[in-house]
Motif scaffolding. Sequence first.
Motif, PDB file in Angstrom:
ATOM      1  N   THR A   8       0.836  -1.195   0.000  1.00 36.19           N
ATOM      2  CA  THR A   8       0.000   0.000   0.000  1.00 36.19           C
ATOM      3  C   THR A   8       0.869   1.242   0.000  1.00 36.19           C
ATOM      4  O   THR A   8       1.763   1.394   0.833  1.00 36.19           O
ATOM      5  N   TYR A   9       0.613   2.111  -0.966  1.00 38.24           N
ATOM      6  CA  TYR A   9       1.373   3.365  -1.082  1.00 38.24           C
ATOM      7  C   TYR A   9       0.498   4.371  -1.827  1.00 38.24           C
ATOM      8  O   TYR A   9      -0.617   4.063  -2.248  1.00 38.24           O
ATOM      9  N   CYS A  33      -1.593  -1.727  -4.154  1.00 39.74           N
ATOM     10  CA  CYS A  33      -2.720  -0.892  -3.725  1.00 39.74           C
ATOM     11  C   CYS A  33      -2.269   0.565  -3.634  1.00 39.74           C
ATOM     12  O   CYS A  33      -1.360   0.885  -2.873  1.00 39.74           O
ATOM     13  N   ARG A  34      -2.929   1.438  -4.396  1.00 41.45           N
ATOM     14  CA  ARG A  34      -2.530   2.851  -4.443  1.00 41.45           C
ATOM     15  C   ARG A  34      -3.628   3.740  -3.860  1.00 41.45           C
ATOM     16  O   ARG A  34      -4.801   3.559  -4.156  1.00 41.45           O
ATOM     17  N   VAL A  35      -3.194   4.693  -3.052  1.00 47.06           N
ATOM     18  CA  VAL A  35      -4.120   5.541  -2.300  1.00 47.06           C
ATOM     19  C   VAL A  35      -3.943   6.991  -2.736  1.00 47.06           C
ATOM     20  O   VAL A  35      -2.815   7.468  -2.873  1.00 47.06           O
ATOM     21  N   ASN A  39      -7.159  11.068   0.327  1.00 45.52           N
ATOM     22  CA  ASN A  39      -7.925  10.033   1.035  1.00 45.52           C
ATOM     23  C   ASN A  39      -7.087   9.274   2.061  1.00 45.52           C
ATOM     24  O   ASN A  39      -7.599   8.381   2.740  1.00 45.52           O
ATOM     25  N   PHE A  40      -5.816   9.639   2.181  1.00 44.94           N
ATOM     26  CA  PHE A  40      -4.937   8.904   3.078  1.00 44.94           C
ATOM     27  C   PHE A  40      -5.414   8.959   4.526  1.00 44.94           C
ATOM     28  O   PHE A  40      -5.240   7.996   5.286  1.00 44.94           O
ATOM     29  N   HIS A  41      -6.034  10.072   4.912  1.00 43.06           N
ATOM     30  CA  HIS A  41      -6.477  10.217   6.305  1.00 43.06           C
ATOM     31  C   HIS A  41      -7.457   9.119   6.716  1.00 43.06           C
ATOM     32  O   HIS A  41      -7.582   8.803   7.900  1.00 43.06           O
ATOM     33  N   GLN A  42      -8.121   8.531   5.723  1.00 45.83           N
ATOM     34  CA  GLN A  42      -9.104   7.495   6.026  1.00 45.83           C
ATOM     35  C   GLN A  42      -8.460   6.189   6.481  1.00 45.83           C
ATOM     36  O   GLN A  42      -9.097   5.385   7.172  1.00 45.83           O
ATOM     37  N   ILE A  43      -7.217   5.972   6.109  1.00 46.50           N
ATOM     38  CA  ILE A  43      -6.536   4.725   6.494  1.00 46.50           C
ATOM     39  C   ILE A  43      -5.322   4.971   7.379  1.00 46.50           C
ATOM     40  O   ILE A  43      -4.708   4.015   7.874  1.00 46.50           O
ATOM     41  N   LEU A  52       3.172   5.576   4.924  1.00 48.18           N
ATOM     42  CA  LEU A  52       3.281   4.606   3.846  1.00 48.18           C
ATOM     43  C   LEU A  52       4.688   4.697   3.265  1.00 48.18           C
ATOM     44  O   LEU A  52       5.315   5.747   3.370  1.00 48.18           O
ATOM     45  N   PRO A  53       5.191   3.608   2.689  1.00 51.66           N
ATOM     46  CA  PRO A  53       4.517   2.354   2.331  1.00 51.66           C
ATOM     47  C   PRO A  53       4.387   1.382   3.501  1.00 51.66           C
ATOM     48  O   PRO A  53       5.165   1.432   4.457  1.00 51.66           O
ATOM     49  N   VAL A  54       3.408   0.494   3.329  1.00 50.68           N
ATOM     50  CA  VAL A  54       3.193  -0.616   4.253  1.00 50.68           C
ATOM     51  C   VAL A  54       2.950  -1.861   3.407  1.00 50.68           C
ATOM     52  O   VAL A  54       2.258  -1.793   2.382  1.00 50.68           O
ATOM     53  N   VAL A  55       3.518  -2.970   3.836  1.00 52.01           N
ATOM     54  CA  VAL A  55       3.301  -4.243   3.146  1.00 52.01           C
ATOM     55  C   VAL A  55       2.636  -5.224   4.099  1.00 52.01           C
ATOM     56  O   VAL A  55       3.143  -5.455   5.206  1.00 52.01           O
TER      57      VAL A  55
END
Length: 204
Positions: A8-9, A33-35, A39-43, A52-55
Amino acid sequence: MSLRCKLTYFRAMGLAEPIRYILAYGKADFEDCRVDYENFHQIKSKMPMGQLPVVDFEGKKLFQSIAICRFFAKKFSLVGNTDNHELECDMIVDTITDFRLHFRDLHFCEDPELKLKKKEILLSETAPFYLSRFQSVVNENGGFFVGAQLTWSDLYFAGILCFMESLLKMNLLEGYSYLECLREKVNNLDGVKEWISSRPKTDL
């Protein structure tokens, strides 16, 4: 069965591209998975350090891009043959990070005049300083950064260059033939070549 994970990034190459290069080289089955930034505040609260990144891998969330690269590099035998090779990979990648931070500083500078000055210094002083030294290392190591063989430091360099050159809209390696050759070798590796041809087009 190939290694499976979810990366995710943001919608960018950035810090995630070296991870993608290593996963692609290892023929991993990874979900890219691209954000959107807005909208990043939602996750964000679901990320271990709010970054990010997170795997997602085997039930755990892996964070810190270089640590992630190193972890998968070991799985794909990309750390060389000796403890010294592992150390040399770390030293090269940490130095690449020092270099990259100058680009990050330029990217987030909001003062137009200061930004122009930073860019001039980056191109006239900082980039030649680092690239000339990287060139010497590669020349002395048979066309690679470490041990005259492919390691994750080579993939990291080629991957993070995508961000650097996209930011400046130019080829940073002109005049550095050994580095150009190294990038060419990395970008034509099985897995990496296919990734490059299919990855989403982004500005950074």
